[in-house]
Design a protein around this motif. Structure first.
Motif, PDB file in Angstrom:
ATOM      1  N   ASP A 131       0.977  -1.128  -0.095  1.00  0.00           N
ATOM      2  CA  ASP A 131      -0.446  -0.333  -0.285  1.00  0.00           C
ATOM      3  C   ASP A 131       0.726   1.325   0.071  1.00  0.00           C
ATOM      4  O   ASP A 131       0.770   2.160  -0.600  1.00  0.00           O
ATOM      5  N   VAL A 162       2.114   1.616  -3.233  1.00  0.00           N
ATOM      6  CA  VAL A 162       1.496   2.177  -4.740  1.00  0.00           C
ATOM      7  C   VAL A 162       1.322   3.183  -4.111  1.00  0.00           C
ATOM      8  O   VAL A 162       0.966   4.075  -5.091  1.00  0.00           O
ATOM      9  N   THR A 210       3.260   6.516  -5.007  1.00  0.00           N
ATOM     10  CA  THR A 210       4.207   6.507  -6.129  1.00  0.00           C
ATOM     11  C   THR A 210       3.101   6.746  -7.790  1.00  0.00           C
ATOM     12  O   THR A 210       1.856   6.398  -7.081  1.00  0.00           O
ATOM     13  N   LEU A 253       3.204   3.619 -10.831  1.00  0.00           N
ATOM     14  CA  LEU A 253       3.297   2.241 -10.120  1.00  0.00           C
ATOM     15  C   LEU A 253       1.625   1.217  -9.862  1.00  0.00           C
ATOM     16  O   LEU A 253       1.006   2.228  -9.505  1.00  0.00           O
ATOM     17  N   PRO A 254       1.043   0.130 -10.836  1.00  0.00           N
ATOM     18  CA  PRO A 254      -0.139  -0.213 -10.470  1.00  0.00           C
ATOM     19  C   PRO A 254      -0.345  -1.429  -9.180  1.00  0.00           C
ATOM     20  O   PRO A 254       0.643  -1.516  -8.531  1.00  0.00           O
ATOM     21  N   ARG A 255      -1.875  -1.345  -8.866  1.00  0.00           N
ATOM     22  CA  ARG A 255      -1.854  -2.483  -7.613  1.00  0.00           C
ATOM     23  C   ARG A 255      -1.703  -3.679  -8.468  1.00  0.00           C
ATOM     24  O   ARG A 255      -2.163  -4.101  -9.435  1.00  0.00           O
ATOM     25  N   GLU A 313       5.512  -4.850 -13.669  1.00  0.00           N
ATOM     26  CA  GLU A 313       4.472  -5.642 -12.188  1.00  0.00           C
ATOM     27  C   GLU A 313       5.263  -6.716 -11.865  1.00  0.00           C
ATOM     28  O   GLU A 313       5.474  -7.287 -10.582  1.00  0.00           O
ATOM     29  N   MET A 367       7.817  -5.115  -9.564  1.00  0.00           N
ATOM     30  CA  MET A 367       7.253  -5.224  -8.294  1.00  0.00           C
ATOM     31  C   MET A 367       7.152  -6.132  -6.873  1.00  0.00           C
ATOM     32  O   MET A 367       6.943  -6.276  -5.821  1.00  0.00           O
TER      33      MET A 367
END
Length: 258
Positions: free
Chosen positions: A160, A163, A166, A169-171, A188, A191
């Motif tokens: 959390d 993300v 930033t 950056l995707p979940r 992805e 990450m």
């Protein structure tokens, strides 16, 4: 039968015990504003669906790390079951262990209950890792005394923060990365590798340091929602015990009856 209630920062878990045997378990998101009446509407329906009667419950024990949730859970016990609940760590449900730290009263109920259950189930020195909202490492010596531990951000909190702070950056979902490479080929994957394997490395590193400080062999007991996931990625756990906290509550209730 015993109704054990474990109110954590993320979920409140209800478990029904016949002696030490768990007969049912249900969870609901933690919300300190949820009233005893609201808990009752939800819980009594679930009990009925699974064939349990309200009258079969004659004892209730509550453990909570969310003080504002306690009153409403007490109202649930009193108004809908006619029971004055035991509170973990208080009166008849005292932990019954030596809490050998600078501020014993600051120890979270879940961690103390885990220590009680771990010592009852496993021999020797223990390191109990609970993967919850925070990840806690608790040291229990061979006599059952709580000696201290570590509090680290839970892996979902870490994600959390990454993300949320930033822009691009995707979940992503927390899962074991595919393959063995730690060199990610896309955002992805990079990450996931960073969060997951970084967390495993942190956990293994801290356990090595704790073991060196204890100076004796220590079993590693993992509990909490993500324990099974991490067990796929490391061989450091001696046991994965998903119901450790709930079983600890059953032990405290059993002791209170004697």
């Amino acid at each position: 039968m015993l109704l054990a209630i474990d109110a954590g920062n993320t979920n409140v878990v209800f478990a029904l015990f016949d002696g030490r045997a768990m007969k049912g378990r249900w969870r609901i998101a933690t919300d300190p504003r949820r009233t005893g009446d609201q808990y009752a509407v939800w819980l009594l329906q679930l009990l009925q669906i699974q064939g349990f009667s309200r009258e079969a419950i004659n004892r209730i024990i509550i453990s909570t790390v969310v003080p504002r949730a306690l009153h409403n859970l007490e109202m649930l016990a009193q108004n809908y079951f006619g029971i004055e609940p035991l509170i973990a760590g208080q009166a008849e449900a005292d932990y019954g262990i030596d809490i050998d730290v600078d501020e014993p009263r600051s120890l979270g109920a879940d961690r103390a209950v885990n220590a009680v259950a771990a010592h009852a189930k496993y021999a020797g020195d223990l390191i109990v890792i609970d993967f919850g909202t925070a990840t806690t490492f608790d040291v229990v010596d061979f006599n059952g005394a709580y000696k201290g531990g570590i509090i680290a951000p839970g892996i979902n909190l870490s994600l959390d923060a990454l993300v949320g702070n930033t822009a691009k950056l995707p979940r992503i979902a927390i899962e074991v990365p595919k393959g063995t490479s730690v060199i990610g080929r896309n955002t992805e994957d990079q990450m996931l590798i960073g969060v997951f394997w970084g967390y495993v490395a942190m956990m293994e590193g801290l356990i090595a340091r704790i073991r060196a400080e204890i100076g004796r062999p220590a079993k590693i007991i993992a509990t909490g929602g993500l324990a099974v996931l991490f067990n796929e990625a490391t061989d450091i756990f001696d046991a994965v015990d998903a119901d450790l906290t709930l079983e600890g509550l059953a032990i405290l209730a059993e002791r209170a009856d004697k």
